[in-house]
Each structure stands twice: as structure tokens, then as C-alpha cells.
Design a protein around this motif. Sequence first.
Motif, PDB file in Angstrom:
ATOM      1  N   PHE A   1       0.863  -1.191   0.000  1.00 28.31           N
ATOM      2  CA  PHE A   1       0.000   0.000   0.000  1.00 28.31           C
ATOM      3  C   PHE A   1       0.895   1.235   0.000  1.00 28.31           C
ATOM      4  O   PHE A   1       2.029   1.180   0.458  1.00 28.31           O
ATOM      5  N   TYR A   2       0.364   2.355  -0.456  1.00 26.51           N
ATOM      6  CA  TYR A   2       1.193   3.557  -0.384  1.00 26.51           C
ATOM      7  C   TYR A   2       1.144   4.112   1.034  1.00 26.51           C
ATOM      8  O   TYR A   2       0.232   3.806   1.803  1.00 26.51           O
ATOM      9  N   GLY A   3       2.152   4.888   1.382  1.00 28.52           N
ATOM     10  CA  GLY A   3       2.255   5.411   2.741  1.00 28.52           C
ATOM     11  C   GLY A   3       2.580   4.272   3.694  1.00 28.52           C
ATOM     12  O   GLY A   3       3.272   3.324   3.336  1.00 28.52           O
TER      13      GLY A   3
ATOM     14  N   GLY B   1      -0.701   0.418   7.293  1.00 24.24           N
ATOM     15  CA  GLY B   1      -1.718   0.219   8.324  1.00 24.24           C
ATOM     16  C   GLY B   1      -2.264   1.523   8.850  1.00 24.24           C
ATOM     17  O   GLY B   1      -2.894   1.569   9.908  1.00 24.24           O
ATOM     18  N   VAL B   2      -2.035   2.622   8.140  1.00 24.39           N
ATOM     19  CA  VAL B   2      -2.511   3.920   8.606  1.00 24.39           C
ATOM     20  C   VAL B   2      -3.571   4.429   7.628  1.00 24.39           C
ATOM     21  O   VAL B   2      -3.274   4.666   6.458  1.00 24.39           O
ATOM     22  N   PHE B   3      -4.802   4.506   8.113  1.00 23.92           N
ATOM     23  CA  PHE B   3      -5.936   4.887   7.262  1.00 23.92           C
ATOM     24  C   PHE B   3      -5.965   3.992   6.011  1.00 23.92           C
ATOM     25  O   PHE B   3      -6.178   4.472   4.899  1.00 23.92           O
TER      26      PHE B   3
ATOM     27  N   ILE C   1       6.544   5.060   6.031  1.00 21.79           N
ATOM     28  CA  ILE C   1       6.320   6.500   6.253  1.00 21.79           C
ATOM     29  C   ILE C   1       4.929   6.906   5.762  1.00 21.79           C
ATOM     30  O   ILE C   1       4.579   6.672   4.604  1.00 21.79           O
ATOM     31  N   SER C   2       4.146   7.479   6.652  1.00 26.12           N
ATOM     32  CA  SER C   2       2.781   7.899   6.304  1.00 26.12           C
ATOM     33  C   SER C   2       2.755   9.383   5.943  1.00 26.12           C
ATOM     34  O   SER C   2       3.734  10.109   6.166  1.00 26.12           O
ATOM     35  N   ALA C   3       1.616   9.816   5.423  1.00 28.13           N
ATOM     36  CA  ALA C   3       1.440  11.234   5.099  1.00 28.13           C
ATOM     37  C   ALA C   3       1.649  12.098   6.350  1.00 28.13           C
ATOM     38  O   ALA C   3       2.214  13.193   6.280  1.00 28.13           O
ATOM     39  N   GLU C   4       1.203  11.577   7.499  1.00 26.29           N
ATOM     40  CA  GLU C   4       1.336  12.347   8.741  1.00 26.29           C
ATOM     41  C   GLU C   4       2.804  12.512   9.133  1.00 26.29           C
ATOM     42  O   GLU C   4       3.203  13.551   9.661  1.00 26.29           O
TER      43      GLU C   4
ATOM     44  N   TYR D   1      -2.578  20.486   3.577  1.00 22.21           N
ATOM     45  CA  TYR D   1      -1.232  19.938   3.362  1.00 22.21           C
ATOM     46  C   TYR D   1      -1.254  18.779   2.368  1.00 22.21           C
ATOM     47  O   TYR D   1      -2.096  17.890   2.481  1.00 22.21           O
ATOM     48  N   GLU D   2      -0.338  18.837   1.403  1.00 28.10           N
ATOM     49  CA  GLU D   2      -0.130  17.707   0.492  1.00 28.10           C
ATOM     50  C   GLU D   2       1.362  17.467   0.380  1.00 28.10           C
ATOM     51  O   GLU D   2       2.093  18.292  -0.180  1.00 28.10           O
ATOM     52  N   ALA D   3       1.810  16.345   0.906  1.00 29.53           N
ATOM     53  CA  ALA D   3       3.231  15.998   0.815  1.00 29.53           C
ATOM     54  C   ALA D   3       3.594  15.806  -0.651  1.00 29.53           C
ATOM     55  O   ALA D   3       2.790  15.293  -1.431  1.00 29.53           O
ATOM     56  N   ALA D   4       4.824  16.185  -1.007  1.00 22.46           N
ATOM     57  CA  ALA D   4       5.293  15.929  -2.379  1.00 22.46           C
ATOM     58  C   ALA D   4       5.407  14.423  -2.568  1.00 22.46           C
ATOM     59  O   ALA D   4       5.914  13.718  -1.696  1.00 22.46           O
ATOM     60  N   ILE D   5       4.918  13.930  -3.705  1.00 24.65           N
ATOM     61  CA  ILE D   5       5.035  12.486  -3.934  1.00 24.65           C
ATOM     62  C   ILE D   5       6.239  12.154  -4.814  1.00 24.65           C
ATOM     63  O   ILE D   5       6.590  10.985  -4.946  1.00 24.65           O
ATOM     64  N   TYR D   6       6.860  13.172  -5.418  1.00 29.56           N
ATOM     65  CA  TYR D   6       8.059  12.933  -6.221  1.00 29.56           C
ATOM     66  C   TYR D   6       9.236  13.686  -5.633  1.00 29.56           C
ATOM     67  O   TYR D   6       9.083  14.833  -5.161  1.00 29.56           O
TER      68      TYR D   6
ATOM     69  N   THR E   1      -8.095  18.067  -2.601  1.00 26.82           N
ATOM     70  CA  THR E   1      -7.914  16.923  -3.495  1.00 26.82           C
ATOM     71  C   THR E   1      -7.899  15.621  -2.675  1.00 26.82           C
ATOM     72  O   THR E   1      -7.875  15.670  -1.437  1.00 26.82           O
ATOM     73  N   PRO E   2      -7.853  14.453  -3.351  1.00 25.75           N
ATOM     74  CA  PRO E   2      -7.775  13.190  -2.589  1.00 25.75           C
ATOM     75  C   PRO E   2      -6.505  13.089  -1.740  1.00 25.75           C
ATOM     76  O   PRO E   2      -6.431  12.266  -0.836  1.00 25.75           O
ATOM     77  N   ALA E   3      -5.491  13.919  -2.020  1.00 24.82           N
ATOM     78  CA  ALA E   3      -4.249  13.865  -1.238  1.00 24.82           C
ATOM     79  C   ALA E   3      -4.196  14.936  -0.149  1.00 24.82           C
ATOM     80  O   ALA E   3      -3.170  15.093   0.514  1.00 24.82           O
ATOM     81  N   SER E   4      -5.291  15.678   0.052  1.00 25.54           N
ATOM     82  CA  SER E   4      -5.245  16.766   1.048  1.00 25.54           C
ATOM     83  C   SER E   4      -5.471  16.246   2.464  1.00 25.54           C
ATOM     84  O   SER E   4      -6.379  15.461   2.712  1.00 25.54           O
TER      85      SER E   4
END
Length: 259
Positions: free
Chosen positions: A89-91, A94-96, A120-123, A203-208, A229-232
Motif C-alpha cells: 500500500f502507499y504510505g 496500516g494507517v488509514f 512512512i505515512s502522510a502524517e 497539506y499535500e506531501a510531495a510524492i516525487y 484533493t484526494p491527497a489533502s
Amino acid sequence: NGSLVVVGTGIRTTEHLTGNAIAWIKASDKVLYVVADLVAERVIKELSPSAESLTVLYGEGKPRGETYHAMVDRILDSVRGGQRTCVVFYGHPGVFAYPGHLAIERARDEGYPATMLPAISAEDCLFADLGIDPGHQGMQSYEATHFVLHRKRIDPTTALVLWQIGSFGDHTYRREGASHHKLPFLVARLCEEYPADHVVTIYEAAIYIGCAPRIERLRLGKLAEARVTPASTLYIPPVRKSRIDPATAAWLGSEPADR
Ligand code: SAM
């Protein structure tokens, strides 16, 4: 002998994917994945050319809960078929990200070895990019719809992180992200506890690698008009400091340092 390991790519796969996760992806007979960007997909496919995406199970307007159960069934079929199965899974997996936990529980119930590796999660990225330490004034963290639906108690002396504001009030999957006409309900709930001019952060973490995160500060009262967005993820700082309770401090024998 079937087995299951659930791993995460982190948010920026090429930077965050751990050596351990790479080893599991390579060593597994079957790799199934749910990731949100093409680089992550390419990395997984390079490590395991037969890897299969589970995102095909999402259907426009289909309840996300149904999709999650279909994912778990697909994962368990692979494990029962005797394959060493790795799910990515991304992130943090087991987080959300409820299907990973459920698949592990089901696999263990059926007697298969099953484990999860942290990632590493978005948080985690939020702490780094916004310079926030959850140990400083404490932190609450909720899925945005759950938070409103359950009328979770807000402590305005503590930081609040709300996930999935981009699908607020919508339990179905939408490719383009949900429509945001329900966001005013979230704003109204928050305004019961925070002033409408309280400054919050989308907040949207950079994915690249090499890209900047999106850090948009705005007044809470303006949130429903903002681009979500879905990443917010929404970060709400405390409005005021909490105070040391003198009786407790006396009981502890010394006043702890108050930062
Ligand atoms: N497992 C993921 C993790 O560990 O970060 C979270 C998956 S959850 C289904 C999706 C939510 O995670 C989004 O609605 C958003 O709140 C948050 N999220 C995902 N990607 C993000 C990013 N790049 N920046 C900030 N938040 C993000």
C-alpha cells in the motif's frame, strides 16, 4: 505454504521504500498493490514483474467498504493458493488503510503467518514539512467524516489532523475525488470550537523527489471554497495553550518544565 506480508511504499517511493520492503517484494511469489502514483507502480513492477494492481477493484460510485472487502478476498485467495503473498500500500500500510489489517487478521485466523512492516505515512511527512512535534502540545488525528459523524470531542489546546477531507461525507469512490459540497458541514462543526479566522493548513506531501509540498494556509471559514484533493490533509493548530494543573504538579512534587 501460503503467507502474507503487508508493506508500504512511503509517500515518495524512491526515497521511502525500505530495504526490508524491497526484499519482501522481490522474494514473494505474488505481489498485489494499491498505490497512488506511476513511479510507485513502476518501482513495484521492476521488483516483481508479475505484480498486480488491486485498484481495478474500485468502481465509480461503488462504496469503498465493498472494494476493501473485495481486496481482502483477492489477497486471501492468493495466500490460500499457497503463495508467499506481499501486499503493498502507499504510505504506511496500516494507517488509514483498513484492508491490510483485515487481511492480516483473516490470514492469521486461517492459520497462515501474516505480518505488517511499518512505513512512512502522510502524517510523518506533515510533521517534517510543517515542523510539528505531536509531543509538544499533543495531537488528535481523525478521518474527517468519522470525526463529524461521531461528534468527536475537540480539544482546542491540542493540534488536530483531519484525513480524507477530499472525500468528506462520501463513502463511495470517485476517480476525480468527491464533490465538495458537504465541506460546509465540516467547517460548521469546527467553528463550534475554533474562531472562523483561525489559520489552518491544507497539506499535500510531495510524492516525487525534488517537488515541493503544497502548504496552503487559510482561514478556517474559507475552507469550503479552497481546492481540496484526494491527497489533502487538514492541519489545525491549537488555538491556545493548556495550563499546568497546580494540584497535579504539587502531587508530582515538582513543576514540570512547560514549553
Ligand atoms: N496509508 C496512507 C498513509 O500512510 O499516509 C493514507 C491513505 S488514506 C486512504 C488517504 C488519505 O491520506 C488522504 O485523504 C490524505 O488525507 C492522506 N494523504 C495521502 N497522500 C497524501 C499526501 N501526499 N499528502 C498529504 N496527505 C496525504
